[in-house]
Design an enzyme around this catalytic site. Sequence first.
Site, PDB file in Angstrom:
ATOM      1  N   ARG A 232       0.852  -1.184   0.000  1.00 37.27           N
ATOM      2  CA  ARG A 232       0.000   0.000   0.000  1.00 37.27           C
ATOM      3  C   ARG A 232       0.891   1.237   0.000  1.00 37.27           C
ATOM      4  O   ARG A 232       1.935   1.261   0.655  1.00 37.27           O
ATOM      5  CB  ARG A 232      -0.913   0.043   1.238  1.00 37.27           C
ATOM      6  CG  ARG A 232      -2.081  -0.944   1.213  1.00 37.27           C
ATOM      7  CD  ARG A 232      -3.165  -0.548   0.206  1.00 37.27           C
ATOM      8  NE  ARG A 232      -4.325  -1.436   0.254  1.00 37.27           N
ATOM      9  CZ  ARG A 232      -4.480  -2.530  -0.495  1.00 37.27           C
ATOM     10  NH1 ARG A 232      -3.545  -2.870  -1.369  1.00 37.27           N
ATOM     11  NH2 ARG A 232      -5.574  -3.266  -0.393  1.00 37.27           N
ATOM     12  N   GLU A 261      -4.531   7.374  -4.870  1.00 37.80           N
ATOM     13  CA  GLU A 261      -4.768   6.733  -6.164  1.00 37.80           C
ATOM     14  C   GLU A 261      -6.058   7.280  -6.762  1.00 37.80           C
ATOM     15  O   GLU A 261      -7.034   7.452  -6.022  1.00 37.80           O
ATOM     16  CB  GLU A 261      -4.854   5.214  -5.974  1.00 37.80           C
ATOM     17  CG  GLU A 261      -3.528   4.644  -5.451  1.00 37.80           C
ATOM     18  CD  GLU A 261      -3.543   3.134  -5.206  1.00 37.80           C
ATOM     19  OE1 GLU A 261      -4.564   2.487  -5.492  1.00 37.80           O
ATOM     20  OE2 GLU A 261      -2.524   2.620  -4.735  1.00 37.80           O
ATOM     21  N   HIS A 280      -2.003  -0.112  -9.633  1.00 31.71           N
ATOM     22  CA  HIS A 280      -2.586  -1.012  -8.621  1.00 31.71           C
ATOM     23  C   HIS A 280      -3.199  -2.253  -9.290  1.00 31.71           C
ATOM     24  O   HIS A 280      -4.401  -2.506  -9.184  1.00 31.71           O
ATOM     25  CB  HIS A 280      -3.642  -0.277  -7.776  1.00 31.71           C
ATOM     26  CG  HIS A 280      -3.849  -0.919  -6.441  1.00 31.71           C
ATOM     27  ND1 HIS A 280      -4.083  -0.211  -5.289  1.00 31.71           N
ATOM     28  CD2 HIS A 280      -3.842  -2.228  -6.064  1.00 31.71           C
ATOM     29  CE1 HIS A 280      -4.230  -1.050  -4.278  1.00 31.71           C
ATOM     30  NE2 HIS A 280      -4.094  -2.288  -4.726  1.00 31.71           N
TER      31      HIS A 280
HETATM   32  P1  NAP Z   1      -0.800 -11.359   5.009  1.00 28.02           P
HETATM   33  O1  NAP Z   1      -0.406 -12.759   4.697  1.00 28.02           O
HETATM   34  O2  NAP Z   1      -1.883 -11.127   6.012  1.00 28.02           O
HETATM   35  O3  NAP Z   1       0.515 -10.585   5.493  1.00 28.02           O
HETATM   36  C1  NAP Z   1       0.397  -9.314   6.079  1.00 28.02           C
HETATM   37  C2  NAP Z   1       1.760  -8.837   6.474  1.00 28.02           C
HETATM   38  O4  NAP Z   1       1.599  -7.552   7.105  1.00 28.02           O
HETATM   39  C3  NAP Z   1       2.445  -9.744   7.493  1.00 28.02           C
HETATM   40  O5  NAP Z   1       3.816  -9.769   7.240  1.00 28.02           O
HETATM   41  C4  NAP Z   1       2.166  -9.014   8.808  1.00 28.02           C
HETATM   42  O6  NAP Z   1       3.150  -9.255   9.773  1.00 28.02           O
HETATM   43  C5  NAP Z   1       2.256  -7.578   8.354  1.00 28.02           C
HETATM   44  N1  NAP Z   1       1.633  -6.704   9.332  1.00 28.02           N
HETATM   45  C6  NAP Z   1       0.320  -6.608   9.658  1.00 28.02           C
HETATM   46  N2  NAP Z   1       0.169  -5.682  10.631  1.00 28.02           N
HETATM   47  C7  NAP Z   1       1.399  -5.212  10.911  1.00 28.02           C
HETATM   48  C8  NAP Z   1       1.886  -4.245  11.823  1.00 28.02           C
HETATM   49  N3  NAP Z   1       1.063  -3.573  12.645  1.00 28.02           N
HETATM   50  N4  NAP Z   1       3.221  -4.004  11.861  1.00 28.02           N
HETATM   51  C9  NAP Z   1       4.064  -4.675  11.031  1.00 28.02           C
HETATM   52  N5  NAP Z   1       3.655  -5.607  10.151  1.00 28.02           N
HETATM   53  C10 NAP Z   1       2.329  -5.859  10.104  1.00 28.02           C
HETATM   54  O7  NAP Z   1      -1.253 -10.562   3.717  1.00 28.02           O
HETATM   55  P2  NAP Z   1      -0.762 -10.738   2.196  1.00 28.02           P
HETATM   56  O8  NAP Z   1      -1.764 -11.554   1.460  1.00 28.02           O
HETATM   57  O9  NAP Z   1       0.658 -11.125   2.179  1.00 28.02           O
HETATM   58  O10 NAP Z   1      -0.941  -9.220   1.686  1.00 28.02           O
HETATM   59  C11 NAP Z   1      -0.111  -8.189   2.190  1.00 28.02           C
HETATM   60  C12 NAP Z   1      -0.622  -6.844   1.723  1.00 28.02           C
HETATM   61  O11 NAP Z   1      -0.403  -6.715   0.322  1.00 28.02           O
HETATM   62  C13 NAP Z   1      -2.139  -6.639   1.884  1.00 28.02           C
HETATM   63  O12 NAP Z   1      -2.460  -6.156   3.186  1.00 28.02           O
HETATM   64  C14 NAP Z   1      -2.456  -5.619   0.817  1.00 28.02           C
HETATM   65  O13 NAP Z   1      -2.409  -4.313   1.358  1.00 28.02           O
HETATM   66  C15 NAP Z   1      -1.345  -5.778  -0.191  1.00 28.02           C
HETATM   67  N6  NAP Z   1      -1.834  -6.308  -1.486  1.00 28.02           N
HETATM   68  C16 NAP Z   1      -1.722  -5.505  -2.584  1.00 28.02           C
HETATM   69  C17 NAP Z   1      -2.143  -5.986  -3.815  1.00 28.02           C
HETATM   70  C18 NAP Z   1      -2.028  -5.141  -5.049  1.00 28.02           C
HETATM   71  O14 NAP Z   1      -2.911  -5.185  -5.891  1.00 28.02           O
HETATM   72  N7  NAP Z   1      -0.954  -4.386  -5.223  1.00 28.02           N
HETATM   73  C19 NAP Z   1      -2.690  -7.272  -3.931  1.00 28.02           C
HETATM   74  C20 NAP Z   1      -2.773  -8.055  -2.794  1.00 28.02           C
HETATM   75  C21 NAP Z   1      -2.337  -7.564  -1.555  1.00 28.02           C
HETATM   76  P3  NAP Z   1       2.834 -10.190  11.038  1.00 28.02           P
HETATM   77  O15 NAP Z   1       2.323 -11.485  10.499  1.00 28.02           O
HETATM   78  O16 NAP Z   1       4.137 -10.252  11.701  1.00 28.02           O
HETATM   79  O17 NAP Z   1       1.782  -9.459  11.818  1.00 28.02           O
END
Ligand code: NAP
Length: 320
Positions: A232, A261, A280
């Site tokens: 993000r 965005e 995005h």
């Molecule tokens: P995920 O498996 O839930 O992973 C989330 C990550 O964020 C984990 O490493 C988690 O760390 C970390 N996190 C959450 N809260 C935090 C905090 N307060 N401080 C530090 N780290 C924190 O999710 P994912 O599927 O990998 O997706 C990750 C992100 O990618 C999504 O949230 C979304 O914003 C973004 N995304 C973007 C697109 C795009 O179109 N560009 C597509 C999909 C996703 P811990 O486990 O240590 O809490």
Amino acid sequence: MFATRRLPGPALDELAAECDVDVWSDRMPPGADALADRSAAADGLVCLLTDRIDGALLARCPRLRAVSSVSVGVDHVDLAAATARRIPVGHTPGVLTETTADLAFALLLAAARRVVEGDRFVRGGEWAPERVWEPDMLLGRDVHGATLGVVGLGAIGQAVARRAAGFGMRVVGWSKTPRAVPGVASVALGALLAEADFVSVHVALTPETRGLLDADAIARMKPGAVLVNTARGGIVDETALAAALASGRLAGAGLDVFAREPLDSASPLLALPNVVLTPHIGSASEATRAKMATLAIRNLQAALAGHRMPHCANPAVYER
Ligand code: NAP
């Protein structure tokens, strides 16, 4: 049920066979009032990351019993306000992991090897007969043998690390919750920034991660490094990033997400040749978007039938 946009795949049509489905048919998302008015008439809301679901909107929708977002990130939803109303909020983890990791790696490779600059060079007619091949033309960074730093070892961060192994990269990673990931050396965030030739951002946007890569963090990145952000925009200080790229301290960036965005036409990032920009599109493959729609509808159906959502972003609603 109100859906704020038509969705790819058959999921919405299947739902329409079961219940009344009101679909916002414009290309642009509904404004705040239209969103509230149409949601107020519904028991369930299917939304996208462009829809701000905050306490004020929920207050205008006393009938609403479930919100389901067609995204894994839920920073556009006030989870605390939804939980206070005992409204479960669905999201779509898992099905977009590999597709988003593919785009992160595409941006990394494109920025490292100056693919977009090369494309502009050819299309712009600069590849003229007198410049057929030059030893120092469009020199980039090697990906193989370099160190990748993964900020956030969640599902997508781990999927990017797996891709890096195939490219012979060394991978270091940082996560708030320490976790052992095969092939990834766990390090502190400061060490990651100092060591990594490529930094790829994969944390969720939360109040704690907003500005995680601020001017100080960017200043601690290795000179000549490349930053990739498919998480993000609010996680990275875009002004500091643009300055580091303009000065040449950072070699490049690959960005799919932005603080605002669509990207403002006045953004300094637009003037920088060493930045690869995408709008995005992390999860934007036909198959993945259809799976996301199906999962979002399953979440909504479960909640409206009084069951637990398969993927709920505020599971506290199920605690007594
Ligand atoms: P995920 O498996 O839930 O992973 C989330 C990550 O964020 C984990 O490493 C988690 O760390 C970390 N996190 C959450 N809260 C935090 C905090 N307060 N401080 C530090 N780290 C924190 O999710 P994912 O599927 O990998 O997706 C990750 C992100 O990618 C999504 O949230 C979304 O914003 C973004 N995304 C973007 C697109 C795009 O179109 N560009 C597509 C999909 C996703 P811990 O486990 O240590 O809490």
